[in-house]
Motif scaffolding. Structure first.
Motif, PDB file in Angstrom:
ATOM      1  N   GLY A  13      -0.218 -18.984   0.946  1.00 30.40           N
ATOM      2  CA  GLY A  13      -1.602 -18.833   0.597  1.00 30.40           C
ATOM      3  C   GLY A  13      -2.653 -19.987   0.715  1.00 30.40           C
ATOM      4  N   SER A 188     -13.854 -12.180   5.682  1.00 25.53           N
ATOM      5  CA  SER A 188     -12.956 -11.441   6.704  1.00 25.53           C
ATOM      6  C   SER A 188     -12.710 -11.980   7.830  1.00 25.53           C
ATOM      7  CB  SER A 188     -13.620 -10.087   6.853  1.00 25.53           C
ATOM      8  OG  SER A 188     -14.909 -10.284   7.506  1.00 25.53           O
ATOM      9  N   ILE A 191      -9.847 -14.693   7.113  1.00 25.13           N
ATOM     10  CA  ILE A 191      -8.562 -14.328   7.256  1.00 25.13           C
ATOM     11  C   ILE A 191      -8.042 -13.891   8.437  1.00 25.13           C
ATOM     12  CG2 ILE A 191      -7.115 -12.514   5.923  1.00 25.13           C
ATOM     13  CD1 ILE A 191      -8.108 -14.487   4.232  1.00 25.13           C
ATOM     14  N   THR A 213       4.303  -6.060   3.598  1.00 20.61           N
ATOM     15  CA  THR A 213       3.926  -6.472   2.446  1.00 20.61           C
ATOM     16  C   THR A 213       4.158  -8.074   2.140  1.00 20.61           C
ATOM     17  OG1 THR A 213       4.136  -4.358   1.566  1.00 20.61           O
ATOM     18  CG2 THR A 213       3.698  -5.902  -0.011  1.00 20.61           C
ATOM     19  N   ARG A 216       1.697  -9.911   4.176  1.00 23.59           N
ATOM     20  CA  ARG A 216       0.367  -9.880   3.910  1.00 23.59           C
ATOM     21  C   ARG A 216      -0.266 -10.635   2.678  1.00 23.59           C
ATOM     22  NH1 ARG A 216       0.901  -3.674   4.719  1.00 23.59           N
ATOM     23  NH2 ARG A 216       0.096  -3.441   7.225  1.00 23.59           N
ATOM     24  N   ILE A 217       0.775 -10.753   1.787  1.00 21.61           N
ATOM     25  CA  ILE A 217       0.509 -11.311   0.280  1.00 21.61           C
ATOM     26  C   ILE A 217      -0.205 -12.737   0.496  1.00 21.61           C
ATOM     27  CG2 ILE A 217       1.610 -12.316  -1.755  1.00 21.61           C
ATOM     28  CD1 ILE A 217       3.548  -9.922  -1.733  1.00 21.61           C
ATOM     29  N   ILE A 220      -3.869 -12.116   1.164  1.00 27.34           N
ATOM     30  CA  ILE A 220      -4.408 -11.585  -0.392  1.00 27.34           C
ATOM     31  C   ILE A 220      -4.608 -12.934  -1.059  1.00 27.34           C
ATOM     32  CG2 ILE A 220      -4.154 -10.102  -2.196  1.00 27.34           C
ATOM     33  CD1 ILE A 220      -4.556  -8.768   0.437  1.00 27.34           C
ATOM     34  N   ALA A 223      -7.447 -15.084  -0.100  1.00 30.36           N
ATOM     35  CA  ALA A 223      -8.985 -14.157  -0.486  1.00 30.36           C
ATOM     36  C   ALA A 223      -8.979 -14.391  -2.079  1.00 30.36           C
ATOM     37  CB  ALA A 223      -8.792 -12.880   0.250  1.00 30.36           C
ATOM     38  N   THR A 224      -8.188 -14.071  -2.575  1.00 34.30           N
ATOM     39  CA  THR A 224      -8.434 -14.078  -4.245  1.00 34.30           C
ATOM     40  C   THR A 224      -8.737 -15.646  -4.814  1.00 34.30           C
ATOM     41  OG1 THR A 224      -6.434 -12.310  -4.703  1.00 34.30           O
ATOM     42  CG2 THR A 224      -7.182 -13.761  -6.319  1.00 34.30           C
ATOM     43  N   LEU A 283     -11.180 -10.103  -2.450  1.00 34.26           N
ATOM     44  CA  LEU A 283     -10.069  -9.314  -2.213  1.00 34.26           C
ATOM     45  C   LEU A 283     -10.573  -8.224  -1.155  1.00 34.26           C
ATOM     46  CD1 LEU A 283      -8.100  -8.451  -5.520  1.00 34.26           C
ATOM     47  CD2 LEU A 283      -7.138  -9.292  -3.555  1.00 34.26           C
ATOM     48  N   GLY A 286     -10.652  -9.801   1.960  1.00 31.43           N
ATOM     49  CA  GLY A 286      -9.448  -9.859   2.722  1.00 31.43           C
ATOM     50  C   GLY A 286      -8.745  -8.489   3.288  1.00 31.43           C
ATOM     51  N   ILE A 287      -9.172  -7.483   2.577  1.00 33.88           N
ATOM     52  CA  ILE A 287      -8.289  -6.117   2.813  1.00 33.88           C
ATOM     53  C   ILE A 287      -9.075  -5.685   4.239  1.00 33.88           C
ATOM     54  CG2 ILE A 287      -8.231  -3.766   1.947  1.00 33.88           C
ATOM     55  CD1 ILE A 287      -7.964  -4.858  -0.652  1.00 33.88           C
TER      56      ILE A 287
END
Length: 304
Positions: A13, A188, A191, A213, A216-217, A220, A223-224, A283, A286-287
């Motif tokens: 990340g 966005s 990412i 998952t 993708r982490i 995430i 973005a966090t 978040l 990112g989503i």
């Protein structure tokens, strides 16, 4: 999930942020601007409400007595005020209490200077009215009494402050919405660019059994972190400027010192709120980017 896997995901990340540092920096700068405007508008609203509360209810007026009127005659004036039909109740305040209140509002230096010249204030009464529609007639009746100097109604001030509060809230909301949309777009795209640049690496990870998952982490986390850093920096800017701005405003309007929140009261709520909002926007950005990328370009890579 093992500790080594968690450590790897966080490392990835942060690596994403570094590899796309210009886009990440743009996201942080725009998000900081959005949060500063949001936080400033919120603090203005909170402090305006605090000032309105300090002014008292809209159905209260203050009757200032002449400074030369003795304490005994001032007290005798109470029943005469109460006899006016629209006066529901009254509260007497001595000139010494008035001076102490001004000390809190204006500071020790001005208070000491005033003490050297004696107490320039007169005694006063706070009146609660039964019917505001009869305000003008009530004030006229009060001013006819011997010993009354002036009558002050603060409800008009409260009304103007309420309108100011509404204006700041509405304008601030629109500006925040525009900046939030811009921030979401930049985050966005940051990412999405990261995912595209790592598409072959992601494909290899998929071929050796990595779950969607797991892949993708890191995005995430990226973005966090952008949201959290933006929230902390925005909070630091707001908190560092709050007290100087408050002091400058108090130099124009003395009551601000006693009627608004201090920096000690706002720093922790500001830090927590700005950080949480920053994380939420990060978040969301990112989503949104992952959903768009997976639906259009990245579906085959991530097994969609």
């Amino acid at each position: 999930m093992s500790f080594s896997s968690i450590l790897y995901l966080f490392k990835e990340g942060f690596r994403n942020i570094y590899n796309n540092r210009m886009m990440s920096l743009a996201s942080v700068v725009v998000l900081i601007s959005c949060l500063i405007i949001t936080g400033s508008a919120a603090l203005i609203s909170v402090n305006v409400n605090s000032i309105i509360a300090s002014l008292g209810d809209d159905d209260q007026i203050t009757v200032y007595l002449k400074p030369e009127l003795s304490d005994l005659n001032s007290i005798k004036l109470g029943p005469e005020l109460s006899a006016i039909k629209n006066v529901e109740s009254y509260k007497y305040r001595s000139r010494d209490d008035v001076l102490k209140d001004y000390k809190k509002a204006l500071g020790d230096d001005i208070y000491e200077a005033m003490q050297g010249k004696g107490n320039p204030f007169g005694n006063e009464y706070k009146l609660k009215l039964r019917d505001l529609s009869e305000y003008d007639e009530t004030v006229a009746a009060i001013q006819r009494l011997d010993g009354v100097d002036t009558v002050s109604d603060r409800s008009d001030v409260a009304g103007k402050l309420t309108k100011l509060n509404y204006f700041v809230t509405v304008v601030g909301l629109w500006v925040v919405l525009v900046l939030a949309v811009v921030t979401l777009f930049i985050i966005s795209n940051t990412i999405k660019i990261t995912m595209y640049s790592r598409r072959f690496e992601i494909s290899i990870m998929k071929s050796v059994g990595a779950t969607n998952t797991f892949i993708r982490i890191p995005f995430i986390i990226e973005a966090t972190v952008i949201g959290l850093v933006s929230g902390i920096i925005a909070s630091a800017v707001i908190i560092s400027l709050y007290e100087p701005v408050r002091s400058a405003a108090a130099g124009v309007i003395g009551m601000i010192n006693s009627s608004t929140l201090s920096a000690e009261q706002i720093w922790l709520p500001t830090l927590l709120t700005m950080s949480l909002i920053g994380i939420a926007i990060g978040l969301l950005g990112g989503i949104i980017s992952m959903i768009r990328y997976l639906n259009k370009e990245g579906g085959a890579i991530l097994g969609k």
